[in-house]
Design a protein around this motif. Structure first.
Motif, PDB file in Angstrom:
ATOM      1  N   PRO A  24      12.340  49.635   1.042  1.00  0.00           N
ATOM      2  CA  PRO A  24      12.898  50.989   0.945  1.00  0.00           C
ATOM      3  C   PRO A  24      12.306  51.757  -0.229  1.00  0.00           C
ATOM      4  O   PRO A  24      12.111  51.216  -1.318  1.00  0.00           O
ATOM      5  N   SER A  25      12.028  53.025  -0.016  1.00  0.00           N
ATOM      6  CA  SER A  25      11.466  53.857  -1.082  1.00  0.00           C
ATOM      7  C   SER A  25      12.417  53.981  -2.258  1.00  0.00           C
ATOM      8  O   SER A  25      11.986  54.081  -3.412  1.00  0.00           O
ATOM      9  N   SER A  26      13.718  53.971  -1.990  1.00  0.00           N
ATOM     10  CA  SER A  26      14.692  54.110  -3.071  1.00  0.00           C
ATOM     11  C   SER A  26      14.610  52.947  -4.047  1.00  0.00           C
ATOM     12  O   SER A  26      14.964  53.097  -5.218  1.00  0.00           O
ATOM     13  N   MET A  27      14.131  51.793  -3.595  1.00  0.00           N
ATOM     14  CA  MET A  27      13.940  50.671  -4.510  1.00  0.00           C
ATOM     15  C   MET A  27      12.869  50.998  -5.548  1.00  0.00           C
ATOM     16  O   MET A  27      12.959  50.586  -6.701  1.00  0.00           O
ATOM     17  N   GLY A  28      11.855  51.749  -5.130  1.00  0.00           N
ATOM     18  CA  GLY A  28      10.817  52.161  -6.070  1.00  0.00           C
ATOM     19  C   GLY A  28      11.328  53.159  -7.080  1.00  0.00           C
ATOM     20  O   GLY A  28      10.934  53.131  -8.259  1.00  0.00           O
ATOM     21  N   TYR A  29      12.215  54.021  -6.644  1.00  0.00           N
ATOM     22  CA  TYR A  29      12.741  55.053  -7.534  1.00  0.00           C
ATOM     23  C   TYR A  29      13.487  54.448  -8.718  1.00  0.00           C
ATOM     24  O   TYR A  29      13.465  54.990  -9.824  1.00  0.00           O
ATOM     25  N   PHE A  30      14.146  53.312  -8.501  1.00  0.00           N
ATOM     26  CA  PHE A  30      14.949  52.691  -9.555  1.00  0.00           C
ATOM     27  C   PHE A  30      14.262  51.473 -10.184  1.00  0.00           C
ATOM     28  O   PHE A  30      14.909  50.718 -10.900  1.00  0.00           O
ATOM     29  N   TYR A  31      12.977  51.305  -9.924  1.00  0.00           N
ATOM     30  CA  TYR A  31      12.280  50.137 -10.454  1.00  0.00           C
ATOM     31  C   TYR A  31      11.462  50.489 -11.688  1.00  0.00           C
ATOM     32  O   TYR A  31      10.781  51.516 -11.735  1.00  0.00           O
ATOM     33  N   SER A  32      11.524  49.617 -12.679  1.00  0.00           N
ATOM     34  CA  SER A  32      10.697  49.722 -13.880  1.00  0.00           C
ATOM     35  C   SER A  32      10.139  48.346 -14.202  1.00  0.00           C
ATOM     36  O   SER A  32      10.924  47.406 -14.434  1.00  0.00           O
ATOM     37  N   PRO A  33       8.806  48.178 -14.222  1.00  0.00           N
ATOM     38  CA  PRO A  33       8.250  46.869 -14.588  1.00  0.00           C
ATOM     39  C   PRO A  33       8.608  46.471 -16.014  1.00  0.00           C
ATOM     40  O   PRO A  33       8.728  45.281 -16.315  1.00  0.00           O
ATOM     41  N   VAL A  34       8.786  47.455 -16.893  1.00  0.00           N
ATOM     42  CA  VAL A  34       9.179  47.144 -18.272  1.00  0.00           C
ATOM     43  C   VAL A  34      10.590  46.552 -18.292  1.00  0.00           C
ATOM     44  O   VAL A  34      10.848  45.539 -18.949  1.00  0.00           O
ATOM     45  N   LEU A  35      11.495  47.174 -17.562  1.00  0.00           N
ATOM     46  CA  LEU A  35      12.858  46.638 -17.518  1.00  0.00           C
ATOM     47  C   LEU A  35      12.861  45.269 -16.848  1.00  0.00           C
ATOM     48  O   LEU A  35      13.582  44.362 -17.287  1.00  0.00           O
ATOM     49  N   ALA A  36      12.074  45.101 -15.798  1.00  0.00           N
ATOM     50  CA  ALA A  36      12.007  43.810 -15.119  1.00  0.00           C
ATOM     51  C   ALA A  36      11.576  42.718 -16.090  1.00  0.00           C
ATOM     52  O   ALA A  36      12.145  41.614 -16.115  1.00  0.00           O
ATOM     53  N   SER A  37      10.586  43.017 -16.929  1.00  0.00           N
ATOM     54  CA  SER A  37      10.115  42.042 -17.912  1.00  0.00           C
ATOM     55  C   SER A  37      11.190  41.718 -18.939  1.00  0.00           C
ATOM     56  O   SER A  37      11.379  40.559 -19.320  1.00  0.00           O
ATOM     57  N   ARG A  38      11.913  42.750 -19.369  1.00  0.00           N
ATOM     58  CA  ARG A  38      12.972  42.517 -20.360  1.00  0.00           C
ATOM     59  C   ARG A  38      14.105  41.682 -19.776  1.00  0.00           C
ATOM     60  O   ARG A  38      14.663  40.808 -20.450  1.00  0.00           O
ATOM     61  N   VAL A  39      14.454  41.954 -18.521  1.00  0.00           N
ATOM     62  CA  VAL A  39      15.514  41.184 -17.876  1.00  0.00           C
ATOM     63  C   VAL A  39      15.097  39.730 -17.735  1.00  0.00           C
ATOM     64  O   VAL A  39      15.881  38.808 -18.009  1.00  0.00           O
ATOM     65  N   GLN A  40      13.860  39.500 -17.326  1.00  0.00           N
ATOM     66  CA  GLN A  40      13.370  38.127 -17.209  1.00  0.00           C
ATOM     67  C   GLN A  40      13.410  37.418 -18.563  1.00  0.00           C
ATOM     68  O   GLN A  40      13.768  36.241 -18.652  1.00  0.00           O
ATOM     69  N   GLY A  41      13.050  38.145 -19.631  1.00  0.00           N
ATOM     70  CA  GLY A  41      13.100  37.572 -20.961  1.00  0.00           C
ATOM     71  C   GLY A  41      14.511  37.226 -21.394  1.00  0.00           C
ATOM     72  O   GLY A  41      14.750  36.165 -21.994  1.00  0.00           O
ATOM     73  N   LEU A  42      15.442  38.109 -21.101  1.00  0.00           N
ATOM     74  CA  LEU A  42      16.838  37.851 -21.446  1.00  0.00           C
ATOM     75  C   LEU A  42      17.351  36.596 -20.752  1.00  0.00           C
ATOM     76  O   LEU A  42      18.012  35.746 -21.365  1.00  0.00           O
ATOM     77  N   ILE A  43      17.060  36.472 -19.468  1.00  0.00           N
ATOM     78  CA  ILE A  43      17.547  35.318 -18.710  1.00  0.00           C
ATOM     79  C   ILE A  43      16.907  34.027 -19.210  1.00  0.00           C
ATOM     80  O   ILE A  43      17.544  32.968 -19.241  1.00  0.00           O
ATOM     81  N   ALA A  44      15.645  34.114 -19.637  1.00  0.00           N
ATOM     82  CA  ALA A  44      14.956  32.922 -20.148  1.00  0.00           C
ATOM     83  C   ALA A  44      15.509  32.491 -21.506  1.00  0.00           C
ATOM     84  O   ALA A  44      15.576  31.287 -21.809  1.00  0.00           O
ATOM     85  N   ARG A  45      15.913  33.466 -22.318  1.00  0.00           N
ATOM     86  CA  ARG A  45      16.329  33.158 -23.689  1.00  0.00           C
ATOM     87  C   ARG A  45      17.819  32.881 -23.832  1.00  0.00           C
ATOM     88  O   ARG A  45      18.236  32.066 -24.649  1.00  0.00           O
ATOM     89  N   GLU A  46      18.630  33.629 -23.090  1.00  0.00           N
ATOM     90  CA  GLU A  46      20.078  33.599 -23.300  1.00  0.00           C
ATOM     91  C   GLU A  46      20.767  32.671 -22.303  1.00  0.00           C
ATOM     92  O   GLU A  46      20.287  32.451 -21.185  1.00  0.00           O
ATOM     93  N   ARG A  47      21.910  32.185 -22.710  1.00  0.00           N
ATOM     94  CA  ARG A  47      22.717  31.348 -21.825  1.00  0.00           C
ATOM     95  C   ARG A  47      23.839  32.201 -21.216  1.00  0.00           C
ATOM     96  O   ARG A  47      24.969  32.235 -21.694  1.00  0.00           O
ATOM     97  N   PHE A  48      23.494  32.892 -20.152  1.00  0.00           N
ATOM     98  CA  PHE A  48      24.484  33.742 -19.484  1.00  0.00           C
ATOM     99  C   PHE A  48      25.348  32.896 -18.556  1.00  0.00           C
ATOM    100  O   PHE A  48      24.877  31.940 -17.931  1.00  0.00           O
ATOM    101  N   ASP A  49      26.623  33.296 -18.467  1.00  0.00           N
ATOM    102  CA  ASP A  49      27.547  32.652 -17.538  1.00  0.00           C
ATOM    103  C   ASP A  49      27.612  33.384 -16.200  1.00  0.00           C
ATOM    104  O   ASP A  49      28.041  32.809 -15.198  1.00  0.00           O
TER     105      ASP A  49
END
Length: 409
Positions: free
Chosen positions: A84-109
């Motif tokens: 869907p095009s709307s997925m592109g509208y709300f996508y940021s590769p920078v945010l994706a990288s930060r989210v991946q980093g958070l999940i790798a570093r932090e112990r989320f429940d």
């Protein structure tokens, strides 16, 4: 618990529908003692600057500013693809990288996602319990747009709606729980039959902030509130001013209509040329405009989820005359707590009933506010959310780390 919270619009300040629901969840979870990390995009420098205020309501936040031209390009490249095009509208590769980093570093429940457009950031995460709060089923909104837009736009919206519906089904299967805003949206989610547990919890309203005014109302003023660059709002006001308001003016020549909301499109701005119509544009506070009204109208032909404008007017003790489409997102009884009218003649008759009968207006004002207090209070909604989270984390096989209860629990 440590919670990673993702949403498609940066949730502060909570001035519009897409921000109000996530902000109240974040505030509640933090008040319960959970350590909440918020991640989202800001769409302008002003939104980014204002968004820093979320710091008072969470432990940490990740904000990435995106630019409209780039986001539009991301939409365009998805047009010939199944995505869907709307997925592109709300996508940021920078945010994706930060989210991946958070999940790798932090112990989320828990990972909590509001809106399907933000689910793409954690779609591949499998080792943590995940909840996807669709809020509204956006695919169904695009399919509704297709009924009102001219060709070829109608074909574009239909295609986007079908692509997004398929994507909503796919995303739902990758989460441990999926939720919606209203029973009607939940029933749509249930029909997807994804095998993922589902539930719903309603939007609330701040009934202290949106409270009845002390000044008398004007029996010759009605109002509509909403962003006026949003197609369903603009479309319904164009239709209302063409087919309902003239009927009312024939009966009440001094009647005024206040169209209150930011960024009116050209067609809406032109409505101000009609006798009795005022188009305000952005205002610092909508409450004075609604409180002085004999009634607020919400005659939307396209409406998904909860129309917060209806809840806010009811909370202020202002009777609401609304369409069946908009009424479906409010937990209230038609004709008892608000008036629901479909055809133009029915809308006109319902408004005249309020404008010309002070006792009926008072009855609706009291009943509407009472219903908001009993069925659309944030504390009750958040108790439902707490239960959903507890069930999800427990069913995943983890014992949730207990958080302190909020002071007002």
């Amino acid at each position: 618990m440590k919670i990673l919270y993702l949403c498609h619009r940066f949730p502060f300040p909570p001035r519009r529908g897409g921000k109000i629901r996530p902000f109240n969840m974040i505030r509640h979870l933090s008040a319960c003692g959970h350590e909440v990390t918020v991640a989202s995009v800001a769409r302008s420098a002003q939104e980014a600057d204002e968004g820093h205020g979320i710091a008072a309501h969470c432990a940490h936040y990740e904000m990435v500013q995106v630019h409209e031209a780039i986001q539009a390009a991301r939409m365009a490249v998805r047009l010939p693809t199944p995505t869907p095009s709307s997925m592109g509208y709300f996508y940021s590769p920078v945010l994706a990288s930060r989210v991946q980093g958070l999940i790798a570093r932090e112990r989320f429940d828990l990972v909590f996602v509001h809106c399907s457009s933000a689910a793409q950031y954690v779609a591949s995460v499998r080792h943590l319990p995940k909840i996807l709060d669709f809020g509204d089923m956006d695919s169904q909104k695009w399919l509704e747009y297709a009924r009102y837009k001219p060709f070829p736009l109608s074909a574009g919206y239909w295609l986007e709606g079908r692509k997004l519906e398929r994507e909503e089904r796919r995303l739902a299967r990758g989460f441990d729980m999926c939720t919606a805003t209203t029973r009607a949206e939940w029933e749509t989610l249930e029909r997807y039959d994804t095998g993922t547990p589902t539930d719903w919890f309603p939007n609330g309203v701040d009934s202290d902030y949106f409270s009845p005014g002390e000044e008398p109302y004007d029996p010759d003023t009605i109002s509509f509130v909403g962003r006026m660059d949003y197609y369903p709002n603009a479309q319904c006001m164009l239709d209302f001013c063409a087919n309902v308001f003239p009927r009312l003016r024939q009966r009440r020549p001094n009647l005024r209509l206040l169209i209150v909301g930011a960024d009116p499109v050209t067609g809406v701005r032109r409505l101000a040329e009609l006798p009795g119509v005022t188009v305000t544009g952005s205002v610092p506070d909508v409450r004075p405009y609604v409180r002085r009204s004999a009634a607020m109208v919400a005659p939307l032909n396209i409406a998904r989820g909860t129309q917060n404008k209806i809840l806010e007017a009811m909370a202020m003790g202002v009777p609401v005359v609304t369409s069946p489409a908009a009424a479906g997102g409010v937990d209230a009884v038609p004709q008892e707590h608000f008036l629901v009218a479909d055809a133009h003649a029915e809308q006109s008759a319902a408004l005249l009933r309020v404008l010309e009968d002070a006792q009926e207006r008072r009855r609706l004002a009291l009943a509407g506010r009472a219903r908001v207090l009993s069925h659309h209070a944030w504390p009750a909604s958040m108790r439902r959310l707490d239960s959903i989270i507890e069930r999800t984390v427990s069913s995943y096989g983890l014992a949730p780390r207990q958080a302190a209860q909020p002071a007002n629990a």
